[in-house]
Enzyme design. Structure first.
Site, short mmCIF file in Angstrom:
data_model
loop_
_atom_site.label_atom_id
_atom_site.label_comp_id
_atom_site.label_asym_id
_atom_site.label_seq_id
_atom_site.Cartn_x
_atom_site.Cartn_y
_atom_site.Cartn_z
N GLY A 1 -58.80 70.21 -37.99
CA GLY A 1 -60.17 69.31 -37.42
C GLY A 1 -60.30 68.56 -38.76
O GLY A 1 -60.13 68.63 -39.97
N GLN B 1 -66.80 64.06 -43.48
CA GLN B 1 -65.76 64.56 -44.46
C GLN B 1 -65.09 62.96 -45.19
O GLN B 1 -64.63 63.14 -46.26
CB GLN B 1 -64.67 65.33 -43.97
CG GLN B 1 -65.13 66.69 -43.84
CD GLN B 1 -63.99 67.68 -43.35
OE1 GLN B 1 -63.92 67.60 -42.10
NE2 GLN B 1 -63.40 68.56 -44.04
N CYS C 1 -61.20 74.33 -45.45
CA CYS C 1 -61.89 73.29 -45.29
C CYS C 1 -61.23 72.41 -46.15
O CYS C 1 -60.77 72.64 -47.31
CB CYS C 1 -63.18 73.37 -45.56
SG CYS C 1 -64.34 71.77 -45.42
N LEU C 2 -60.77 71.22 -45.50
CA LEU C 2 -60.13 70.06 -46.35
C LEU C 2 -60.93 69.81 -47.29
O LEU C 2 -60.45 69.07 -48.36
CB LEU C 2 -59.67 68.99 -45.38
CG LEU C 2 -58.65 69.17 -44.30
CD1 LEU C 2 -58.48 68.20 -43.24
CD2 LEU C 2 -57.24 69.63 -45.01
N HIS D 1 -67.09 74.71 -36.92
CA HIS D 1 -67.08 74.16 -38.26
C HIS D 1 -67.12 72.77 -38.29
O HIS D 1 -67.93 72.32 -39.27
CB HIS D 1 -65.57 74.68 -38.60
CG HIS D 1 -65.36 74.30 -40.26
ND1 HIS D 1 -65.01 75.14 -41.16
CD2 HIS D 1 -64.90 73.07 -40.48
CE1 HIS D 1 -64.68 74.51 -42.16
NE2 HIS D 1 -64.58 73.19 -41.78
N GLU D 2 -66.63 71.97 -37.37
CA GLU D 2 -66.92 70.58 -37.39
C GLU D 2 -68.18 70.05 -37.30
O GLU D 2 -68.72 69.21 -37.74
CB GLU D 2 -65.91 69.87 -36.28
CG GLU D 2 -64.21 70.33 -36.57
CD GLU D 2 -63.87 70.16 -37.92
OE1 GLU D 2 -64.43 69.47 -38.79
OE2 GLU D 2 -62.72 70.83 -38.51
N HIS E 1 -70.31 70.33 -40.35
CA HIS E 1 -70.26 69.13 -41.07
C HIS E 1 -71.16 68.16 -40.62
O HIS E 1 -71.70 67.46 -41.48
CB HIS E 1 -68.90 68.44 -41.12
CG HIS E 1 -67.69 69.43 -41.85
ND1 HIS E 1 -67.98 69.58 -43.16
CD2 HIS E 1 -66.57 69.94 -41.59
CE1 HIS E 1 -67.08 70.35 -43.92
NE2 HIS E 1 -66.01 70.45 -42.76
O1 GNR Z 1 -57.68 72.71 -41.54
C1 GNR Z 1 -58.53 73.40 -41.20
N1 GNR Z 1 -58.57 74.53 -40.82
C2 GNR Z 1 -59.72 75.60 -40.58
C3 GNR Z 1 -59.24 76.93 -40.55
C4 GNR Z 1 -60.08 77.92 -39.95
C5 GNR Z 1 -61.35 77.69 -39.60
C6 GNR Z 1 -61.77 76.05 -39.96
C7 GNR Z 1 -60.79 75.21 -40.00
S1 GNR Z 1 -61.15 73.36 -40.27
C8 GNR Z 1 -60.09 72.83 -41.38
C9 GNR Z 1 -60.19 71.33 -41.47
C10 GNR Z 1 -61.52 70.95 -41.87
O2 GNR Z 1 -62.04 71.09 -42.99
N2 GNR Z 1 -62.35 70.63 -40.89
O3 GNR Z 1 -63.63 70.10 -41.34
NI NI Z 2 -64.40 71.33 -42.92
#
Ligand code: GNR
Ligand code: NI
Length: 170
Positions: A46, A51, A92-93, A134-135, A138
């Site tokens: 995601g 980001q 998270c990236l 999670h997104e 953000h």
């Molecule tokens: O790549 C991602 N893997 C992930 C793994 C477990 C829970 C959430 C994520 S999201 C993350 C990519 C990201 O940072 N999205 O905001």
């Molecule tokens: Ni993230």
């Protein structure tokens, strides 16, 4: 098409609250394409516009193994969340190399516009539900490490700042 630079925690811009997308026009479609390319290139499941330093309510997701099922959520809203919770390891990236457990609703129902600007309702559970929550955090300026203890969060912050210093020096 170009890859977009991803902000790294503790960058203060990650705490910006996104505004709604006004219109799904050519500019937004180009941003969607660039975000998808950036997400796939980084092997993420995601990516939120926050980001990539664009503070509009737009996320892209693909939780498929084949990396061929992109989901675009514009102005997403959670219309229902299950009372049942699940704890899963998140990454998270914007916090590279860090993984830790976060509790989220097991299932959610989302209303959003798709990449064509058409309204859609999405029912998600498991990894997709975790990723969407999670997104959407953000977009509210929230990074998953904020669910961890202050001790863990401070260790992560220190580690990220040290990694950044070493990158700048190299
Ligand atoms: O790549 C991602 N893997 C992930 C793994 C477990 C829970 C959430 C994520 S999201 C993350 C990519 C990201 O940072 N999205 O905001
Ligand atoms: Ni993230």
């Amino acid at each position: 098409m170009a890859l977009l630079p991803i902000l790294v925690y503790p960058d203060p811009r990650l705490h910006t609250v996104a505004r709604p997308v006004q219109e799904v026009d050519a500019r937004v479609k180009k941003l969607v394409a660039q975000m998808l390319e950036t997400m796939y290139d980084a092997n993420g499941i995601g990516l939120a516009a926050t980001q990539v330093d664009v503070h509009e309510r737009l996320v892209v997701v693909d939780v498929s193994d084949e990396r061929n099922q992109p989901l675009v959520l514009i102005n997403p809203e959670i219309v229902w969340a299950s009372a049942e919770k699940q704890v899963s390891d998140e990454g998270c990236l914007s916090v590279p190399g860090i993984y830790d457990g976060v509790e989220r609703a097991q299932a959610v129902k989302i209303k959003a516009l798709d990449e064509l600007g058409h309204p859609r309702t999405i029912e998600a559970e498991g990894t997709l539900a975790v990723c969407i929550q999670h997104e959407m955090d953000h977009l509210l300026g929230k990074v998953f490490v904020e669910y961890l203890s202050p001790l863990k969060r401070n260790r992560i912050k220190t580690k990220m700042l040290k990694a950044r210093r070493e990158t700048v020096r190299a």
